[in-house]
Design a protein around this motif. Sequence first.
Motif, PDB file in Angstrom:
ATOM      1  N   THR A 179      24.671  36.803 -41.678  1.00 57.21           N
ATOM      2  CA  THR A 179      25.227  37.985 -41.267  1.00 57.21           C
ATOM      3  C   THR A 179      24.527  39.097 -41.791  1.00 57.21           C
ATOM      4  O   THR A 179      24.219  39.302 -43.272  1.00 57.21           O
ATOM      5  CB  THR A 179      26.755  38.015 -41.928  1.00 57.21           C
ATOM      6  OG1 THR A 179      27.340  37.039 -41.441  1.00 57.21           O
ATOM      7  CG2 THR A 179      27.464  39.285 -41.654  1.00 57.21           C
ATOM      8  N   PRO A 180      23.607  39.972 -41.049  1.00 54.73           N
ATOM      9  CA  PRO A 180      23.865  40.006 -39.928  1.00 54.73           C
ATOM     10  C   PRO A 180      22.672  38.911 -39.453  1.00 54.73           C
ATOM     11  O   PRO A 180      21.875  38.551 -40.170  1.00 54.73           O
ATOM     12  CB  PRO A 180      23.179  41.242 -39.409  1.00 54.73           C
ATOM     13  CG  PRO A 180      22.235  41.808 -40.688  1.00 54.73           C
ATOM     14  CD  PRO A 180      23.082  41.081 -41.804  1.00 54.73           C
ATOM     15  N   ASP A 181      22.862  38.650 -37.760  1.00 54.55           N
ATOM     16  CA  ASP A 181      22.060  37.469 -37.394  1.00 54.55           C
ATOM     17  C   ASP A 181      20.728  37.832 -37.048  1.00 54.55           C
ATOM     18  O   ASP A 181      19.840  37.115 -36.789  1.00 54.55           O
ATOM     19  CB  ASP A 181      22.636  36.938 -36.353  1.00 54.55           C
ATOM     20  CG  ASP A 181      22.914  37.754 -35.040  1.00 54.55           C
ATOM     21  OD1 ASP A 181      22.340  38.732 -35.119  1.00 54.55           O
ATOM     22  OD2 ASP A 181      23.812  37.460 -34.188  1.00 54.55           O
ATOM     23  N   ARG A 182      20.616  39.129 -37.234  1.00 56.79           N
ATOM     24  CA  ARG A 182      19.280  40.005 -36.866  1.00 56.79           C
ATOM     25  C   ARG A 182      19.083  41.153 -37.468  1.00 56.79           C
ATOM     26  O   ARG A 182      19.788  41.711 -37.672  1.00 56.79           O
ATOM     27  CB  ARG A 182      18.877  40.004 -35.406  1.00 56.79           C
ATOM     28  CG  ARG A 182      17.442  40.329 -34.975  1.00 56.79           C
ATOM     29  CD  ARG A 182      17.601  41.043 -33.298  1.00 56.79           C
ATOM     30  NE  ARG A 182      16.359  41.153 -33.046  1.00 56.79           N
ATOM     31  CZ  ARG A 182      15.395  40.480 -32.418  1.00 56.79           C
ATOM     32  NH1 ARG A 182      15.607  39.303 -32.339  1.00 56.79           N
ATOM     33  NH2 ARG A 182      14.338  41.045 -31.773  1.00 56.79           N
ATOM     34  N   VAL A 183      18.032  41.391 -38.364  1.00 57.31           N
ATOM     35  CA  VAL A 183      17.663  42.716 -39.303  1.00 57.31           C
ATOM     36  C   VAL A 183      16.892  43.603 -38.470  1.00 57.31           C
ATOM     37  O   VAL A 183      15.830  43.167 -37.977  1.00 57.31           O
ATOM     38  CB  VAL A 183      16.757  42.384 -40.502  1.00 57.31           C
ATOM     39  CG1 VAL A 183      16.742  43.598 -41.447  1.00 57.31           C
ATOM     40  CG2 VAL A 183      17.859  41.446 -41.417  1.00 57.31           C
ATOM     41  N   ASP A 184      17.434  44.881 -38.400  1.00 57.41           N
ATOM     42  CA  ASP A 184      16.565  45.925 -37.713  1.00 57.41           C
ATOM     43  C   ASP A 184      16.433  46.993 -38.660  1.00 57.41           C
ATOM     44  O   ASP A 184      17.386  47.656 -39.053  1.00 57.41           O
ATOM     45  CB  ASP A 184      17.390  46.454 -36.450  1.00 57.41           C
ATOM     46  CG  ASP A 184      16.669  47.662 -35.670  1.00 57.41           C
ATOM     47  OD1 ASP A 184      15.618  47.887 -36.191  1.00 57.41           O
ATOM     48  OD2 ASP A 184      17.201  48.065 -34.627  1.00 57.41           O
ATOM     49  N   LYS A 227       7.780  32.287 -44.363  1.00 49.68           N
ATOM     50  CA  LYS A 227       7.015  33.385 -43.801  1.00 49.68           C
ATOM     51  C   LYS A 227       5.949  33.277 -42.736  1.00 49.68           C
ATOM     52  O   LYS A 227       5.164  32.377 -43.097  1.00 49.68           O
ATOM     53  CB  LYS A 227       6.839  34.449 -44.892  1.00 49.68           C
ATOM     54  CG  LYS A 227       8.000  34.823 -45.984  1.00 49.68           C
ATOM     55  CD  LYS A 227       7.463  35.944 -46.817  1.00 49.68           C
ATOM     56  CE  LYS A 227       6.265  35.527 -47.787  1.00 49.68           C
ATOM     57  NZ  LYS A 227       5.922  36.539 -48.598  1.00 49.68           N
ATOM     58  N   THR A 228       5.981  33.870 -41.857  1.00 51.99           N
ATOM     59  CA  THR A 228       4.981  34.104 -40.817  1.00 51.99           C
ATOM     60  C   THR A 228       3.690  34.788 -41.010  1.00 51.99           C
ATOM     61  O   THR A 228       2.945  34.945 -40.127  1.00 51.99           O
ATOM     62  CB  THR A 228       5.445  34.011 -39.189  1.00 51.99           C
ATOM     63  OG1 THR A 228       6.434  35.285 -39.101  1.00 51.99           O
ATOM     64  CG2 THR A 228       6.716  32.872 -39.018  1.00 51.99           C
ATOM     65  N   LYS A 241       9.310  40.246 -36.051  1.00 51.67           N
ATOM     66  CA  LYS A 241       8.748  38.980 -36.777  1.00 51.67           C
ATOM     67  C   LYS A 241       9.951  38.207 -37.194  1.00 51.67           C
ATOM     68  O   LYS A 241      11.049  38.384 -36.967  1.00 51.67           O
ATOM     69  CB  LYS A 241       8.331  39.659 -38.118  1.00 51.67           C
ATOM     70  CG  LYS A 241       7.063  40.641 -37.936  1.00 51.67           C
ATOM     71  CD  LYS A 241       5.696  39.811 -37.576  1.00 51.67           C
ATOM     72  CE  LYS A 241       4.521  40.683 -37.391  1.00 51.67           C
ATOM     73  NZ  LYS A 241       3.426  40.098 -37.010  1.00 51.67           N
ATOM     74  N   SER A 242       9.666  37.053 -37.515  1.00 47.15           N
ATOM     75  CA  SER A 242      10.666  35.970 -37.802  1.00 47.15           C
ATOM     76  C   SER A 242      10.239  35.483 -39.483  1.00 47.15           C
ATOM     77  O   SER A 242       9.102  35.346 -39.726  1.00 47.15           O
ATOM     78  CB  SER A 242      10.498  34.955 -37.014  1.00 47.15           C
ATOM     79  OG  SER A 242      11.041  35.364 -35.598  1.00 47.15           O
ATOM     80  N   LEU A 243      11.290  34.767 -40.082  1.00 45.50           N
ATOM     81  CA  LEU A 243      11.291  34.086 -41.183  1.00 45.50           C
ATOM     82  C   LEU A 243      11.895  32.769 -40.778  1.00 45.50           C
ATOM     83  O   LEU A 243      12.905  32.776 -40.155  1.00 45.50           O
ATOM     84  CB  LEU A 243      11.396  34.569 -42.573  1.00 45.50           C
ATOM     85  CG  LEU A 243      12.690  35.298 -42.821  1.00 45.50           C
ATOM     86  CD1 LEU A 243      13.726  34.087 -43.289  1.00 45.50           C
ATOM     87  CD2 LEU A 243      12.511  36.250 -43.838  1.00 45.50           C
ATOM     88  N   PHE A 244      11.812  31.591 -41.556  1.00 46.88           N
ATOM     89  CA  PHE A 244      12.592  30.597 -41.525  1.00 46.88           C
ATOM     90  C   PHE A 244      12.825  29.966 -42.652  1.00 46.88           C
ATOM     91  O   PHE A 244      12.597  29.954 -43.728  1.00 46.88           O
ATOM     92  CB  PHE A 244      11.562  29.291 -40.620  1.00 46.88           C
ATOM     93  CG  PHE A 244      10.905  29.974 -39.482  1.00 46.88           C
ATOM     94  CD1 PHE A 244      11.506  29.802 -38.281  1.00 46.88           C
ATOM     95  CD2 PHE A 244       9.728  30.625 -39.422  1.00 46.88           C
ATOM     96  CE1 PHE A 244      11.018  30.241 -36.990  1.00 46.88           C
ATOM     97  CE2 PHE A 244       8.955  30.826 -38.163  1.00 46.88           C
ATOM     98  CZ  PHE A 244       9.794  30.743 -37.197  1.00 46.88           C
ATOM     99  N   GLU A 247      15.751  27.291 -39.569  1.00 43.84           N
ATOM    100  CA  GLU A 247      16.639  28.034 -38.987  1.00 43.84           C
ATOM    101  C   GLU A 247      15.785  29.361 -38.892  1.00 43.84           C
ATOM    102  O   GLU A 247      15.181  29.581 -39.961  1.00 43.84           O
ATOM    103  CB  GLU A 247      17.942  28.069 -39.759  1.00 43.84           C
ATOM    104  CG  GLU A 247      18.396  26.788 -40.147  1.00 43.84           C
ATOM    105  CD  GLU A 247      18.931  25.840 -38.842  1.00 43.84           C
ATOM    106  OE1 GLU A 247      18.844  26.430 -37.958  1.00 43.84           O
ATOM    107  OE2 GLU A 247      18.999  24.637 -38.952  1.00 43.84           O
ATOM    108  N   THR A 248      16.073  30.123 -38.203  1.00 42.52           N
ATOM    109  CA  THR A 248      15.184  31.445 -37.710  1.00 42.52           C
ATOM    110  C   THR A 248      16.147  32.436 -37.887  1.00 42.52           C
ATOM    111  O   THR A 248      17.184  32.699 -37.624  1.00 42.52           O
ATOM    112  CB  THR A 248      14.634  31.553 -36.342  1.00 42.52           C
ATOM    113  OG1 THR A 248      14.088  30.253 -36.271  1.00 42.52           O
ATOM    114  CG2 THR A 248      13.644  32.586 -36.061  1.00 42.52           C
ATOM    115  N   LEU A 249      15.473  33.386 -38.878  1.00 44.45           N
ATOM    116  CA  LEU A 249      15.951  34.966 -38.979  1.00 44.45           C
ATOM    117  C   LEU A 249      15.038  35.897 -38.610  1.00 44.45           C
ATOM    118  O   LEU A 249      13.678  36.025 -39.025  1.00 44.45           O
ATOM    119  CB  LEU A 249      16.444  35.114 -40.265  1.00 44.45           C
ATOM    120  CG  LEU A 249      16.685  36.661 -40.626  1.00 44.45           C
ATOM    121  CD1 LEU A 249      18.131  37.073 -39.911  1.00 44.45           C
ATOM    122  CD2 LEU A 249      16.901  37.023 -42.217  1.00 44.45           C
ATOM    123  N   ALA A 250      14.944  36.772 -37.198  1.00 43.07           N
ATOM    124  CA  ALA A 250      14.377  37.568 -36.882  1.00 43.07           C
ATOM    125  C   ALA A 250      14.561  38.889 -37.362  1.00 43.07           C
ATOM    126  O   ALA A 250      15.633  39.509 -37.846  1.00 43.07           O
ATOM    127  CB  ALA A 250      14.469  37.977 -35.199  1.00 43.07           C
TER     128      ALA A 250
END
Length: 287
Positions: free
Chosen positions: A11-16, A47-48, A84-87, A95-98
């Motif tokens: 929460t949140p499932d995606r960061v802007d 991290k990618t 971008k994404s981190l895992f 598990e992915t967080l964009a």
Amino acid sequence: MIALLCALVFTPDRVDFGTFPETDSPAATVTLANTGAEPVKILEVVKTCGCSEATLESDTLAPGETTRLHLRLQPVSLSGPFTKSLFLRTPSGLETLAFTGTAQPRFSVSPQSTLPLGSTFTLRPHGQSRIVSARLQNSPPGTLNLQTNGTEITVSLAANQAALPAGHHLWTILLETAPEDPHPIRLHVTAETGLRLACIPRTLRINDPAKPLTLNLHLRASGGTLDPARLILPPLPPGFTLQAGTNVTPRGLPLTLTYTPQANPNPLTIPLSMGDSTTTLTIHFPE
């Protein structure tokens, strides 16, 4: 919110991060909740890219427990719109967080930030940024030329390419900006000098060592002219011959490799030299 396979909920499932100056370091916090009946162990945060820092307050969550993931972007590590994404690595998998946003650059650089020697960079400022100085960092000798025409800045580099040794050369131009900023703009200038050889193909695999084989290859060159009389071919082990043609074609200098079956042949690397330039041909066999 998205329930993940290991019962984690972000929460949140995606960061802007929205739109921000590229010199800023925006931060966000994400809450992780274990909604399952078993404890969840977060083994690693992957991290990618080097554009972010991610820190977990706790890596083990009992059922119903929450923790926080702190995410911060590195200044001047992103430019323009990005996704971008981190895992999070758990025993159940990744598990992915964009995270997304737009990093507003101080200057637009055209045609791009890395150019060959003899080219000109054109910079146009965004906002109040301006160039106050230019210098070379860890580079071969060269002379910088910086000119301002209204809001447009041009940067070029002059160097005596004929005096450079054979090889790849890289100049890094650092542009200090104002208002005061610890992160200079970096431009890169490249040059290739001297003869550079390439064998096409460079690697061969002989799948059936029990069968004789004849293969046609080509030797190509850039930064100079192929001269068959100057080509040096080393002695080869039993079972191999390599012969060069006498005429250079549009495809390069023809080479003919022949192989006669041998017992337990070993992998082989053949150096091909012309003047100060050397390339290799590598031959593999099944193990």
